[in-house]
Design an enzyme around this catalytic site. Sequence first.
Site, PDB file in Angstrom:
ATOM      1  N   GLY A 124       0.836  -1.209   0.000  1.00 17.27           N
ATOM      2  CA  GLY A 124       0.000   0.000   0.000  1.00 17.27           C
ATOM      3  C   GLY A 124       0.863   1.248   0.000  1.00 17.27           C
ATOM      4  O   GLY A 124       0.658   2.167   0.793  1.00 17.27           O
ATOM      5  N   ALA A 125       1.826   1.272  -0.942  1.00 14.34           N
ATOM      6  CA  ALA A 125       2.897   2.276  -0.875  1.00 14.34           C
ATOM      7  C   ALA A 125       2.670   3.459  -1.797  1.00 14.34           C
ATOM      8  O   ALA A 125       3.519   4.339  -1.873  1.00 14.34           O
ATOM      9  CB  ALA A 125       4.226   1.606  -1.229  1.00 14.34           C
ATOM     10  N   ASN A 126       1.524   3.509  -2.482  1.00 15.50           N
ATOM     11  CA  ASN A 126       1.354   4.578  -3.471  1.00 15.50           C
ATOM     12  C   ASN A 126       0.763   5.858  -2.883  1.00 15.50           C
ATOM     13  O   ASN A 126       0.670   6.872  -3.576  1.00 15.50           O
ATOM     14  CB  ASN A 126       0.471   4.101  -4.627  1.00 15.50           C
ATOM     15  CG  ASN A 126      -0.879   3.605  -4.148  1.00 15.50           C
ATOM     16  OD1 ASN A 126      -0.963   2.499  -3.620  1.00 15.50           O
ATOM     17  ND2 ASN A 126      -1.909   4.414  -4.279  1.00 15.50           N
ATOM     18  N   GLY A 175      -0.442   8.050   1.148  1.00 15.11           N
ATOM     19  CA  GLY A 175      -0.574   8.049   2.607  1.00 15.11           C
ATOM     20  C   GLY A 175       0.690   7.656   3.365  1.00 15.11           C
ATOM     21  O   GLY A 175       1.814   7.987   2.982  1.00 15.11           O
ATOM     22  N   ILE A 176       0.478   6.918   4.423  1.00 17.81           N
ATOM     23  CA  ILE A 176       1.566   6.529   5.331  1.00 17.81           C
ATOM     24  C   ILE A 176       2.589   5.644   4.600  1.00 17.81           C
ATOM     25  O   ILE A 176       3.795   5.762   4.815  1.00 17.81           O
ATOM     26  CB  ILE A 176       0.961   5.793   6.552  1.00 17.81           C
ATOM     27  CG1 ILE A 176       0.073   6.757   7.359  1.00 17.81           C
ATOM     28  CG2 ILE A 176       2.051   5.194   7.430  1.00 17.81           C
ATOM     29  CD1 ILE A 176      -0.861   6.077   8.344  1.00 17.81           C
ATOM     30  N   TYR A 211     -13.270  -3.477  11.234  1.00 23.02           N
ATOM     31  CA  TYR A 211     -11.959  -2.851  11.003  1.00 23.02           C
ATOM     32  C   TYR A 211     -11.088  -3.046  12.246  1.00 23.02           C
ATOM     33  O   TYR A 211      -9.931  -3.481  12.155  1.00 23.02           O
ATOM     34  CB  TYR A 211     -12.151  -1.357  10.697  1.00 23.02           C
ATOM     35  CG  TYR A 211     -10.865  -0.558  10.586  1.00 23.02           C
ATOM     36  CD1 TYR A 211     -10.013  -0.704   9.491  1.00 23.02           C
ATOM     37  CD2 TYR A 211     -10.504   0.355  11.585  1.00 23.02           C
ATOM     38  CE1 TYR A 211      -8.831   0.037   9.395  1.00 23.02           C
ATOM     39  CE2 TYR A 211      -9.331   1.097  11.495  1.00 23.02           C
ATOM     40  CZ  TYR A 211      -8.490   0.919  10.395  1.00 23.02           C
ATOM     41  OH  TYR A 211      -7.323   1.662  10.316  1.00 23.02           O
TER      42      TYR A 211
HETATM   43  N1  LIG Z   1      -4.896   7.333   8.488  1.00 25.81           N
HETATM   44  C1  LIG Z   1      -5.121   7.021   9.760  1.00 25.81           C
HETATM   45  O1  LIG Z   1      -5.592   7.856  10.561  1.00 25.81           O
HETATM   46  C2  LIG Z   1      -4.811   5.643  10.272  1.00 25.81           C
HETATM   47  C3  LIG Z   1      -5.032   5.364  11.629  1.00 25.81           C
HETATM   48  C4  LIG Z   1      -4.745   4.100  12.115  1.00 25.81           C
HETATM   49  C5  LIG Z   1      -4.245   3.131  11.268  1.00 25.81           C
HETATM   50  N2  LIG Z   1      -4.056   3.426   9.930  1.00 25.81           N
HETATM   51  C6  LIG Z   1      -3.537   2.353   9.060  1.00 25.81           C
HETATM   52  O2  LIG Z   1      -2.486   2.861   8.251  1.00 25.81           O
HETATM   53  C7  LIG Z   1      -2.365   2.047   7.082  1.00 25.81           C
HETATM   54  C8  LIG Z   1      -2.149   2.937   5.875  1.00 25.81           C
HETATM   55  O3  LIG Z   1      -3.349   3.650   5.638  1.00 25.81           O
HETATM   56  P1  LIG Z   1      -3.394   5.189   5.199  1.00 25.81           P
HETATM   57  O4  LIG Z   1      -3.981   5.929   6.324  1.00 25.81           O
HETATM   58  O5  LIG Z   1      -2.118   5.594   4.614  1.00 25.81           O
HETATM   59  O6  LIG Z   1      -4.563   5.097   4.098  1.00 25.81           O
HETATM   60  P2  LIG Z   1      -4.572   5.306   2.510  1.00 25.81           P
HETATM   61  O7  LIG Z   1      -4.011   6.646   2.179  1.00 25.81           O
HETATM   62  O8  LIG Z   1      -5.973   4.989   2.085  1.00 25.81           O
HETATM   63  O9  LIG Z   1      -3.570   4.168   1.988  1.00 25.81           O
HETATM   64  C9  LIG Z   1      -3.958   2.827   1.998  1.00 25.81           C
HETATM   65  C10 LIG Z   1      -3.084   2.067   1.030  1.00 25.81           C
HETATM   66  O10 LIG Z   1      -3.514   0.701   1.033  1.00 25.81           O
HETATM   67  C11 LIG Z   1      -3.670   0.290  -0.300  1.00 25.81           C
HETATM   68  N3  LIG Z   1      -4.627  -0.800  -0.455  1.00 25.81           N
HETATM   69  C12 LIG Z   1      -5.936  -0.827  -0.137  1.00 25.81           C
HETATM   70  N4  LIG Z   1      -6.480  -1.997  -0.494  1.00 25.81           N
HETATM   71  C13 LIG Z   1      -5.477  -2.735  -1.044  1.00 25.81           C
HETATM   72  C14 LIG Z   1      -5.414  -4.018  -1.623  1.00 25.81           C
HETATM   73  N5  LIG Z   1      -6.493  -4.793  -1.763  1.00 25.81           N
HETATM   74  N6  LIG Z   1      -4.218  -4.470  -2.065  1.00 25.81           N
HETATM   75  C15 LIG Z   1      -3.109  -3.696  -1.974  1.00 25.81           C
HETATM   76  N7  LIG Z   1      -3.113  -2.458  -1.468  1.00 25.81           N
HETATM   77  C16 LIG Z   1      -4.298  -1.986  -1.010  1.00 25.81           C
HETATM   78  C17 LIG Z   1      -4.148   1.525  -1.040  1.00 25.81           C
HETATM   79  O11 LIG Z   1      -3.994   1.377  -2.436  1.00 25.81           O
HETATM   80  P3  LIG Z   1      -4.925   2.213  -3.466  1.00 25.81           P
HETATM   81  O12 LIG Z   1      -4.517   3.641  -3.342  1.00 25.81           O
HETATM   82  O13 LIG Z   1      -4.628   1.601  -4.791  1.00 25.81           O
HETATM   83  O14 LIG Z   1      -6.322   1.980  -3.036  1.00 25.81           O
HETATM   84  C18 LIG Z   1      -3.215   2.553  -0.413  1.00 25.81           C
HETATM   85  O15 LIG Z   1      -1.974   2.496  -1.048  1.00 25.81           O
HETATM   86  C19 LIG Z   1      -3.614   1.179   7.019  1.00 25.81           C
HETATM   87  O16 LIG Z   1      -3.302  -0.135   7.419  1.00 25.81           O
HETATM   88  C20 LIG Z   1      -4.545   1.831   8.047  1.00 25.81           C
HETATM   89  O17 LIG Z   1      -5.446   0.905   8.619  1.00 25.81           O
HETATM   90  C21 LIG Z   1      -4.317   4.648   9.429  1.00 25.81           C
END
Ligand SMILES: NC(=O)c1ccc[n+]([C@@H]2O[C@H](COP(=O)([O-])OP(=O)(O)OC[C@H]3O[C@@H](n4cnc5c(N)ncnc54)[C@H](OP(=O)(O)O)[C@@H]3O)[C@@H](O)[C@H]2O)c1
Length: 311
Positions: free
Chosen positions: A29-31, A33-34, A190
């Site tokens: 999920g590297a494209n 966010g985090i 979740y």
């Molecule tokens: N943001 C927060 O406040 C928060 C808080 C607690 C935990 N987290 C955790 O942090 C992690 C990163 O999330 P983020 O906040 O950076 O969200 P994000 O910006 O939505 O990034 C999520 C990433 O996961 C990828 N992804 C989703 N479904 C996938 C699949 N089926 N196969 C491969 N890749 C997939 C997405 O790809 P696409 O762009 O192609 O969809 C995107 O690259 C997650 O595990 C989330 O639960 C986040």
Amino acid sequence: MQGAFDRRTTAEQAGRGVDLRGRHAIVTGANTGIGLETVRVLALCGAEVTMACRDAQRARVAREGLIAGAGGRVEPSRIDIAELDLASLASVRAFAAARTASARPIHLLINNAGVMLPDRRQTRDGFEAHLGVNHLGHFLLTLLLLDRIRQSAPARIVNVASDAMHFAALDEELTDLNWEARRYSGWRSYGSSKLMNLLFAGELNRRFGEDGVAAYALHPGIVQTELARDQPWWMLPVGLLMWPFMKGVDRGAATTVYAATAPELARAGETIYFSDCAPARTPKLAGQAGVAGRLWQRSAELVGHREQGQD
Ligand SMILES: NC(=O)c1ccc[n+]([C@@H]2O[C@H](COP(=O)([O-])OP(=O)(O)OC[C@H]3O[C@@H](n4cnc5c(N)ncnc54)[C@H](OP(=O)(O)O)[C@@H]3O)[C@@H](O)[C@H]2O)c1
């Protein structure tokens, strides 16, 4: 240096002084966010990084933006892209087969990708999506890469979990993991998947800690990312109100980088869950004997993974 960092620490600060030259990291999920910020900072530390993404075009755009924004500090050859859709076990297997066919070591596996959905959706293999993408996809990926990770030791596996695990609806017997017999709750499902990320890290340490593999889970904070993209429109005002109080991704990736690189975490001790680069509280269930092992076994059955020694 545990204790030197806090919620204001950025990922770059957490990685300062860390030399990852000659080390290879895979970030799911590297494209965006985090995950994208994690790739950037690991690459700045000298690592070679594979961006494991479900959408190759989005990944290419993200990679180019990262390299352009790094002002020459990241050599393009250090970052490659590979397709991985965690909602498809076939895709996970194909990704792992390609990795293990090459001789490349894997020193860091960052299981970062995740979805947060309001309604019940299914993966291609029929799993409820939080269970399937956030836990089972990463579970199978990790198991298929484990031999290579162990050969590459010292190595670390970092599961990006969430404090939402405190809302998990899991019991000791792991009843109804796939949400077929209960009224569905997106939030609790979740949270359950995020508790599984922690349980999985614990069991990895129990089984492979002696092999030089350390596994961690973490809460990144509430971070300005696209994670809420699937939430209904009426949640938008809530998000907008919260936005100024949320961490930017520069700080949102700090605990991931900390867990992946801090020298004092070379071996996993009692504490394996972090938030703001510091130990964090875990739900009671995480400390109950047998639960993590049971989850491992049940997950292996669900994804059809046979371990060595099983016939
Ligand atoms: N943001 C927060 O406040 C928060 C808080 C607690 C935990 N987290 C955790 O942090 C992690 C990163 O999330 P983020 O906040 O950076 O969200 P994000 O910006 O939505 O990034 C999520 C990433 O996961 C990828 N992804 C989703 N479904 C996938 C699949 N089926 N196969 C491969 N890749 C997939 C997405 O790809 P696409 O762009 O192609 O969809 C995107 O690259 C997650 O595990 C989330 O639960 C986040």
